[in-house]
Design an enzyme around this catalytic site. Sequence first.
Site, PDB file in Angstrom:
ATOM      1  NE  ARG A  68      -3.741   0.482   2.254  1.00 22.60           N
ATOM      2  CZ  ARG A  68      -4.430   0.942   3.316  1.00 22.60           C
ATOM      3  NH1 ARG A  68      -4.456   0.242   4.443  1.00 22.60           N
ATOM      4  NH2 ARG A  68      -5.066   2.089   3.252  1.00 22.60           N
ATOM      5  CG  HIS A 117      -8.574   6.475  10.356  1.00 20.90           C
ATOM      6  ND1 HIS A 117      -9.555   6.193   9.429  1.00 20.90           N
ATOM      7  CD2 HIS A 117      -9.244   6.730  11.515  1.00 20.90           C
ATOM      8  CE1 HIS A 117     -10.739   6.245  10.000  1.00 20.90           C
ATOM      9  NE2 HIS A 117     -10.585   6.576  11.268  1.00 20.90           N
ATOM     10  CB  CYS A 125       9.563  -0.399  17.464  1.00 15.27           C
ATOM     11  SG  CYS A 125       9.647  -1.866  18.501  1.00 15.27           S
TER      12      CYS A 125
HETATM   13  N1  APR Z   1     -15.193  11.566  -5.520  1.00 15.92           N
HETATM   14  C1  APR Z   1     -15.943  11.641  -4.381  1.00 15.92           C
HETATM   15  N2  APR Z   1     -16.362  10.559  -3.692  1.00 15.92           N
HETATM   16  C2  APR Z   1     -16.003   9.346  -4.173  1.00 15.92           C
HETATM   17  C3  APR Z   1     -15.231   9.183  -5.350  1.00 15.92           C
HETATM   18  C4  APR Z   1     -14.820  10.363  -6.023  1.00 15.92           C
HETATM   19  N3  APR Z   1     -14.087  10.307  -7.144  1.00 15.92           N
HETATM   20  N4  APR Z   1     -15.045   7.834  -5.568  1.00 15.92           N
HETATM   21  C5  APR Z   1     -15.671   7.205  -4.550  1.00 15.92           C
HETATM   22  N5  APR Z   1     -16.255   8.100  -3.724  1.00 15.92           N
HETATM   23  C6  APR Z   1     -16.994   7.848  -2.475  1.00 15.92           C
HETATM   24  C7  APR Z   1     -17.818   6.577  -2.451  1.00 15.92           C
HETATM   25  O1  APR Z   1     -19.128   6.810  -2.960  1.00 15.92           O
HETATM   26  C8  APR Z   1     -17.853   6.293  -0.945  1.00 15.92           C
HETATM   27  O2  APR Z   1     -18.945   6.975  -0.318  1.00 15.92           O
HETATM   28  O3  APR Z   1     -16.015   7.691  -1.484  1.00 15.92           O
HETATM   29  C9  APR Z   1     -16.545   6.885  -0.423  1.00 15.92           C
HETATM   30  C10 APR Z   1     -15.512   5.838  -0.053  1.00 15.92           C
HETATM   31  O4  APR Z   1     -16.023   5.133   1.049  1.00 15.92           O
HETATM   32  P1  APR Z   1     -15.104   4.046   1.775  1.00 15.92           P
HETATM   33  O5  APR Z   1     -14.460   3.194   0.738  1.00 15.92           O
HETATM   34  O6  APR Z   1     -15.939   3.420   2.838  1.00 15.92           O
HETATM   35  O7  APR Z   1     -13.914   4.901   2.431  1.00 15.92           O
HETATM   36  P2  APR Z   1     -13.965   5.751   3.776  1.00 15.92           P
HETATM   37  O8  APR Z   1     -15.322   6.368   3.977  1.00 15.92           O
HETATM   38  O9  APR Z   1     -12.811   6.667   3.754  1.00 15.92           O
HETATM   39  O10 APR Z   1     -13.719   4.620   4.893  1.00 15.92           O
HETATM   40  C11 APR Z   1     -13.549   5.077   6.230  1.00 15.92           C
HETATM   41  O11 APR Z   1     -12.905   2.838   6.882  1.00 15.92           O
HETATM   42  O12 APR Z   1     -11.726   0.898   6.451  1.00 15.92           O
HETATM   43  C12 APR Z   1     -11.735   2.070   7.185  1.00 15.92           C
HETATM   44  O13 APR Z   1      -9.812   3.155   7.992  1.00 15.92           O
HETATM   45  C13 APR Z   1     -10.540   2.922   6.821  1.00 15.92           C
HETATM   46  O14 APR Z   1     -10.392   5.330   6.763  1.00 15.92           O
HETATM   47  C14 APR Z   1     -11.154   4.220   6.305  1.00 15.92           C
HETATM   48  C15 APR Z   1     -12.536   4.208   6.924  1.00 15.92           C
END
Ligand code: APR
Length: 243
Positions: A68, A117, A125
């Site tokens: 990552r 996060h 460590c």
């Molecule tokens: N522009 C705006 N929004 C977008 C785009 C884009 N180009 N592409 C995707 N999205 C939106 C999706 O519709 C979704 O609502 O981004 C969001 C991504 O959601 P997640 O994948 O759940 O990510 P996130 O909300 O950051 O997750 C929160 O979950 O797994 C943990 O620690 C991890 O920080 C993360 C937390």
Amino acid sequence: MFSARLIERLTHANSVAVLTGAGMSAESGIATFRDPGGLWATMRPEELASMDAFLANPELVQGWYRHRREIVEEAQPNPGHLALARLEAMLDEFTVITQNVDNLHHEAGSQNIIELHGNLTRNYCASCRRPADDAELSIGHCPICSGLIRPDVVWFGEMLPEGAFEAGLQAAVSADVFLSIGTSAVVYPAAGLPLAAAEAGVYCAEFNVQHSAIADRMDEVVLGPSGGTLPKLVEMVATGRGW
Ligand code: APR
């Protein structure tokens, strides 16, 4: 795309807070978590993003985070990240509260960043907590105490960095405008920030490609990729502010 109200409020705002999620970095080529094809579609978070997983199989978890980190190091801030850095320069108070660990807000030039996060570009460590570099993450063990080297990110079940949420909450409820950008708003306590802002009467707008879990609590939802919508918004605010 966005209301005259949002433009007007941002044009006259003193304080703005934004919460960003993985969608903010989607246009930088970094997979989100819960979208189709996202990270959690192909692997289970508890198998990779938890202390139990790390202790059960440190090499797997260290290898995944190294992978990552390589992706993140290749990625560039997109126009959405740059737009937030531009907006920050126009305002007295601006806080980026990010759930992302990809360091892209820093690289875009944002200054006031709360990393809820953690940050993938840092390791430490797990035993003596001494900061470690990526080479040591590759080796896996601390040269001082032989403890396991881990990424400086918050795993499921772990506490957020000391004071991070409190600082984010203070920024959210005292802002003139709160933007929730690219987050599904399903992971707490981060997802509580837009709700707290809305409760406090802050003008809240969501920027997403679909309605998130908290969309109906926002004053408006701006649908579209944030790499396109944010630069347009900031350009209109800059004009209104004579920038
Ligand atoms: N522009 C705006 N929004 C977008 C785009 C884009 N180009 N592409 C995707 N999205 C939106 C999706 O519709 C979704 O609502 O981004 C969001 C991504 O959601 P997640 O994948 O759940 O990510 P996130 O909300 O950051 O997750 C929160 O979950 O797994 C943990 O620690 C991890 O920080 C993360 C937390």
